[in-house]
Motif scaffolding. Structure first.
Motif, PDB file in Angstrom:
ATOM      1  N   ASP A  12       0.844  -1.207   0.000  1.00  0.00           N
ATOM      2  CA  ASP A  12       0.000   0.000   0.000  1.00  0.00           C
ATOM      3  C   ASP A  12       0.871   1.247   0.000  1.00  0.00           C
ATOM      4  OD1 ASP A  12      -2.218  -1.628   0.350  1.00  0.00           O
ATOM      5  OD2 ASP A  12      -2.180  -1.412   2.536  1.00  0.00           O
ATOM      6  N   ARG A  23       2.140   2.101  -3.383  1.00  0.00           N
ATOM      7  CA  ARG A  23       1.100   2.726  -4.225  1.00  0.00           C
ATOM      8  C   ARG A  23       0.842   4.168  -3.788  1.00  0.00           C
ATOM      9  NH1 ARG A  23      -1.426  -2.373  -4.283  1.00  0.00           N
ATOM     10  NH2 ARG A  23      -2.717  -1.842  -2.472  1.00  0.00           N
ATOM     11  N   PHE A  24       0.808   4.357  -2.476  1.00  0.00           N
ATOM     12  CA  PHE A  24       0.598   5.709  -1.939  1.00  0.00           C
ATOM     13  C   PHE A  24       1.688   6.649  -2.447  1.00  0.00           C
ATOM     14  CE2 PHE A  24       1.263   8.997   1.303  1.00  0.00           C
ATOM     15  CZ  PHE A  24      -0.023   9.446   1.536  1.00  0.00           C
ATOM     16  N   LEU A  25       2.939   6.203  -2.327  1.00  0.00           N
ATOM     17  CA  LEU A  25       4.066   7.065  -2.705  1.00  0.00           C
ATOM     18  C   LEU A  25       4.088   7.324  -4.207  1.00  0.00           C
ATOM     19  CD1 LEU A  25       6.876   5.546  -0.435  1.00  0.00           C
ATOM     20  CD2 LEU A  25       5.479   7.580   0.000  1.00  0.00           C
ATOM     21  N   ARG A  26       3.757   6.278  -4.998  1.00  0.00           N
ATOM     22  CA  ARG A  26       3.771   6.447  -6.454  1.00  0.00           C
ATOM     23  C   ARG A  26       2.735   7.497  -6.871  1.00  0.00           C
ATOM     24  NH1 ARG A  26       6.000   3.281 -10.217  1.00  0.00           N
ATOM     25  NH2 ARG A  26       6.316   1.590  -8.749  1.00  0.00           N
ATOM     26  N   GLY A  27       1.560   7.429  -6.275  1.00  0.00           N
ATOM     27  CA  GLY A  27       0.502   8.396  -6.584  1.00  0.00           C
ATOM     28  C   GLY A  27       0.854   9.786  -6.087  1.00  0.00           C
ATOM     29  N   ARG A  28       1.447   9.841  -4.919  1.00  0.00           N
ATOM     30  CA  ARG A  28       1.823  11.142  -4.346  1.00  0.00           C
ATOM     31  C   ARG A  28       2.869  11.825  -5.229  1.00  0.00           C
ATOM     32  NH1 ARG A  28       3.964  14.530  -0.577  1.00  0.00           N
ATOM     33  NH2 ARG A  28       2.389  15.311   0.853  1.00  0.00           N
ATOM     34  N   ALA A  43       3.375  11.310  -8.454  1.00  0.00           N
ATOM     35  CA  ALA A  43       2.836  11.672  -9.772  1.00  0.00           C
ATOM     36  C   ALA A  43       1.946  12.912  -9.716  1.00  0.00           C
ATOM     37  CB  ALA A  43       2.036  10.502 -10.348  1.00  0.00           C
ATOM     38  N   ALA A 102      -4.684  15.582  -6.244  1.00  0.00           N
ATOM     39  CA  ALA A 102      -4.777  14.298  -5.561  1.00  0.00           C
ATOM     40  C   ALA A 102      -5.931  14.400  -4.557  1.00  0.00           C
ATOM     41  CB  ALA A 102      -3.465  13.974  -4.855  1.00  0.00           C
ATOM     42  N   ALA A 109      -7.675  12.333  -2.880  1.00  0.00           N
ATOM     43  CA  ALA A 109      -7.589  11.552  -1.648  1.00  0.00           C
ATOM     44  C   ALA A 109      -6.665  12.230  -0.641  1.00  0.00           C
ATOM     45  CB  ALA A 109      -7.109  10.129  -1.952  1.00  0.00           C
ATOM     46  N   LEU A 110      -5.580  12.824  -1.113  1.00  0.00           N
ATOM     47  CA  LEU A 110      -4.682  13.540  -0.199  1.00  0.00           C
ATOM     48  C   LEU A 110      -5.381  14.743   0.433  1.00  0.00           C
ATOM     49  CD1 LEU A 110      -1.180  13.677  -1.968  1.00  0.00           C
ATOM     50  CD2 LEU A 110      -1.849  12.292  -0.001  1.00  0.00           C
ATOM     51  N   ALA A 161      -1.380   2.321 -11.957  1.00  0.00           N
ATOM     52  CA  ALA A 161      -0.485   2.440 -10.797  1.00  0.00           C
ATOM     53  C   ALA A 161      -0.785   3.715 -10.013  1.00  0.00           C
ATOM     54  CB  ALA A 161       0.969   2.442 -11.246  1.00  0.00           C
ATOM     55  N   VAL A 162      -1.266   4.731 -10.712  1.00  0.00           N
ATOM     56  CA  VAL A 162      -1.561   5.991 -10.047  1.00  0.00           C
ATOM     57  C   VAL A 162      -3.037   6.050  -9.634  1.00  0.00           C
ATOM     58  CG1 VAL A 162      -1.640   8.503 -10.347  1.00  0.00           C
ATOM     59  CG2 VAL A 162       0.316   7.204 -11.205  1.00  0.00           C
ATOM     60  N   SER A 174      -3.876   4.489  -6.377  1.00  0.00           N
ATOM     61  CA  SER A 174      -3.076   4.947  -5.241  1.00  0.00           C
ATOM     62  C   SER A 174      -3.973   5.501  -4.145  1.00  0.00           C
ATOM     63  CB  SER A 174      -2.095   6.031  -5.689  1.00  0.00           C
ATOM     64  OG  SER A 174      -1.508   6.657  -4.555  1.00  0.00           O
ATOM     65  N   PRO A 175      -3.719   5.110  -2.879  1.00  0.00           N
ATOM     66  CA  PRO A 175      -4.492   5.702  -1.780  1.00  0.00           C
ATOM     67  C   PRO A 175      -4.264   7.208  -1.657  1.00  0.00           C
ATOM     68  CG  PRO A 175      -3.095   3.882  -0.990  1.00  0.00           C
ATOM     69  CD  PRO A 175      -2.720   4.130  -2.421  1.00  0.00           C
ATOM     70  N   ALA A 176      -3.283   7.747  -2.379  1.00  0.00           N
ATOM     71  CA  ALA A 176      -3.047   9.194  -2.354  1.00  0.00           C
ATOM     72  C   ALA A 176      -3.876   9.926  -3.411  1.00  0.00           C
ATOM     73  CB  ALA A 176      -1.564   9.500  -2.574  1.00  0.00           C
ATOM     74  N   VAL A 177      -4.380   9.197  -4.423  1.00  0.00           N
ATOM     75  CA  VAL A 177      -5.002   9.886  -5.554  1.00  0.00           C
ATOM     76  C   VAL A 177      -6.517   9.616  -5.602  1.00  0.00           C
ATOM     77  CG1 VAL A 177      -4.869  10.363  -8.020  1.00  0.00           C
ATOM     78  CG2 VAL A 177      -2.799   9.771  -6.763  1.00  0.00           C
ATOM     79  N   TYR A 178      -6.922   8.435  -6.115  1.00  0.00           N
ATOM     80  CA  TYR A 178      -8.355   8.113  -6.141  1.00  0.00           C
ATOM     81  C   TYR A 178      -8.694   6.929  -5.231  1.00  0.00           C
ATOM     82  CZ  TYR A 178      -7.782  10.789 -10.488  1.00  0.00           C
ATOM     83  OH  TYR A 178      -7.445  11.739 -11.415  1.00  0.00           O
ATOM     84  N   LEU A 196     -15.004  11.851  -4.081  1.00  0.00           N
ATOM     85  CA  LEU A 196     -14.662  10.562  -4.686  1.00  0.00           C
ATOM     86  C   LEU A 196     -15.795   9.611  -4.359  1.00  0.00           C
ATOM     87  CD1 LEU A 196     -10.929  10.308  -3.504  1.00  0.00           C
ATOM     88  CD2 LEU A 196     -11.710  10.610  -5.861  1.00  0.00           C
TER      89      LEU A 196
END
Lengths: 269, 272
Positions: free
Chosen positions: A38, A41-46, A48, A249, A251-252, B199-200, B203-207, B251
């Motif tokens: 997790d 995934r969190f870091l990859r999204g953050r 991007a 982002a 979710a952030l 992959a994005v 992400s728990p940081a995005v959606y 979301l």
């Protein structure tokens, strides 16, 4: 890469960065991060999203600091006239330019909690940076935004004062956008630090890509502004900052606001 | 152009100016289209000064100061180049809605992007409500959305955008959306949403595990006062911006839930 980048990106830089988890603490509490997969995934999204935006703002701030710092060292151009009146005018223009870039950071940060965290970190970084790498440009920035400038802008300006390039500034911003949350997750979940560093190592190609994209965006934006106007003093006031990346982002944003409303917190954000 | 509002006998002329096929392929051809709507103030009332359709963007007046977007062709399809210009004159009121969601599909050439650019200007003291149905990203689509919203002094806007990641059980194609809003020349909100990189996206940081993302931007005197601080509920945040305005950001697992969350968020703004 300039060696100063290592100092700037080091978590031991006394600028308060260790107090922020970048949403990781709330994500852990909400059960969205339970382990290293997790977290990856969190870091990859953050990276991007926020990572790209902050890297571009940082590169832009570095570029702007260099432009403003070139006053008086660039003889023959009209804005380098050394008269007191001209100096005062260029100081006013310089402050306005910093405020414009800061407003662009505001427009890209919908969450008040995230704006607050960004300004708190920016204020602390600029305070330390002015003592470590004293520079008139940093003084101007502090005066332009006395309540604390957005962190990536402080980072880019301090990078310029430390002698780093735009790309260095972007890299430092991208790097800290994921290392802070990664370290926080180690502490919060008791993860194996070696495994978490392996996750970070796996993100190295993404980091390089983000820094490259951010630098190109900032450079293109500034150079188009300078080319279109007669003097740098005019140009810095009319740089098309709007073209910088603005990846959101959602979710952030939610995590940041939830975190602010949580009573027991280890991290500020 | 003389399309007035308020008259019950009014018939809306629909002109297909500027719509022309630009590329061949299987299915329908890619379209180049520029549609426009503009208001004017006439005797203290809002009239439609311009109402120009360009398939697949067809505009129909459905009430005084109200225009519906009606899809008159499938898509957008990859390769389509679509533009909508909205000009709300000072002191006028305009609502834009749509009758159905927009399904973005791949075109005959796999790599060709569909592009939709919406340019909107809201004049001093004018009000624009932009509330179309969701944009659904079908598998394989490659879509680019650009919204440039310019608010003059004292302008009010309620601008809703909803993006759904594929039809039921479908993995979405790619989408890159960018929203830029300035108010009185100062940036108010700049946001980009990128969908289609698994992959994005996850992400728990995005959606996170959401299948839809949506926002409503509320700004200006017609839509009341932003809350003093952010208000949150499950999957929805009501965010007072640094400038004069509020962003409701949500979301959700599906489109009805997304709409419900945005609607809840919109009611958190203190009434004017």
């Amino acid at each position: 890469m300039d060696a100063a980048l290592l100092l700037l990106a080091d978590s031991r830089l006394p600028a308060g960065g260790h107090a922020h988890s970048g949403g990781a603490e709330q994500a852990v509490r909400a059960g969205a991060i339970t382990g290293t997969e997790d977290l990856a995934r969190f870091l990859r999204g953050r990276l991007a999203t926020t990572g790209l935006v902050t890297a571009a703002l940082s590169a832009a701030a570095c570029h702007l600091a260099v432009l403003l710092g070139s006053h008086g060292e660039d003889g023959g151009r009209p804005w380098t006239e050394p008269s007191a009146a001209a100096a005062a005018e260029s100081e006013t223009d310089a402050r306005a330019a910093w405020r414009e870039l800061d407003a662009e950071a505001d427009a890209r940060t919908a969450s008040p909690a995230q704006r607050y965290a960004a300004r708190t970190q920016g204020r602390l970084l600029l305070r330390s940076g002015r003592r470590i790498w004293p520079s008139p440009v940093l003084d101007t920035l502090a005066q332009a935004v006395p309540d604390g400038v957005h962190h990536p802008i402080a980072l880019g300006a301090v990078a310029a004062a430390a002698g780093c390039s735009r790309h260095d500034a972007a890299m430092a911003a991208a790097y800290t956008s994921i290392t802070g949350p990664a370290t926080a997750a180690v502490r919060l979940l008791g993860l194996d630090p070696v495994v978490v560093h392996r996750v970070l190592a796996g993100l190295v190609p993404d980091l390089s890509g983000v820094a490259r994209t951010a630098t190109a965006a900032a450079s293109g934006t500034v150079e188009a502004g300078v080319a279109a106007r007669g003097t740098a003093a005019e140009a810095v006031l009319r740089i098309a900052w709007e073209e910088l990346p603005a990846h959101a982002a959602p979710a952030l944003d939610l995590l940041a606001e939830q975190h602010l409303r949580t009573e027991v917190r280890l991290f500020v954000s | 152009m003389g399309v007035t509002t308020g008259g019950t006998t009014e018939v809306t002329p629909v002109q297909a100016i500027g719509a022309a096929p630009v590329r061949g392929g299987t299915g329908r051809r890619a379209l180049f289209a520029r549609a426009a709507v503009a208001t004017a103030l006439s005797g203290g009332r809002t009239v439609l000064d311009t109402l120009r359709s360009a398939p697949p963007l067809t505009l129909r007046q459905t009430g005084p100061g109200t225009v519906h977007l009606v899809a008159t062709a499938a898509g957008p399809l990859g390769g389509d180049d679509l533009g909508l210009s909205i000009d709300v004159a000072p002191g006028t009121v305009l609502t834009i809605a749509s009758v159905a969601s927009t399904l973005v599909l791949p075109g005959p050439e796999e790599s060709a992007e569909s592009v939709l650019v919406v340019d909107a200007r809201v004049g001093a003291g004018a009000t624009l409500v932009y509330a179309p149905e969701p944009t659904v990203l079908a598998a394989g689509c490659a879509h680019r959305m650009v919204v440039r919203l310019t608010l003059e002094e004292g302008a009010s806007v309620s601008w809703r955008e909803e993006i759904v990641f594929g039809r039921h059980g479908e993995r979405p194609g790619r989408c890159h959306a960018r929203f830029d809003t300035t108010a009185g020349g100062v940036p108010l909100l700049r946001q980009e949403f990128v969908v289609g990189d698994p992959a994005v996206d996850a992400s728990p940081a995005v959606y996170g595990d959401a299948r839809c993302v949506g926002t409503t931007l509320l700004a200006g005197p017609a839509f009341g006062t932003p809350p003093g601080e952010a208000v949150i509920s499950a999957g929805c945040a009501v965010l007072p911006l640094a400038g004069q305005g509020t962003l409701v950001s949500a979301l959700a697992p599906d489109a009805p839930t997304l709409r419900a969350r945005l609607t809840w968020g919109e009611t958190q703004i203190l009434p004017a």
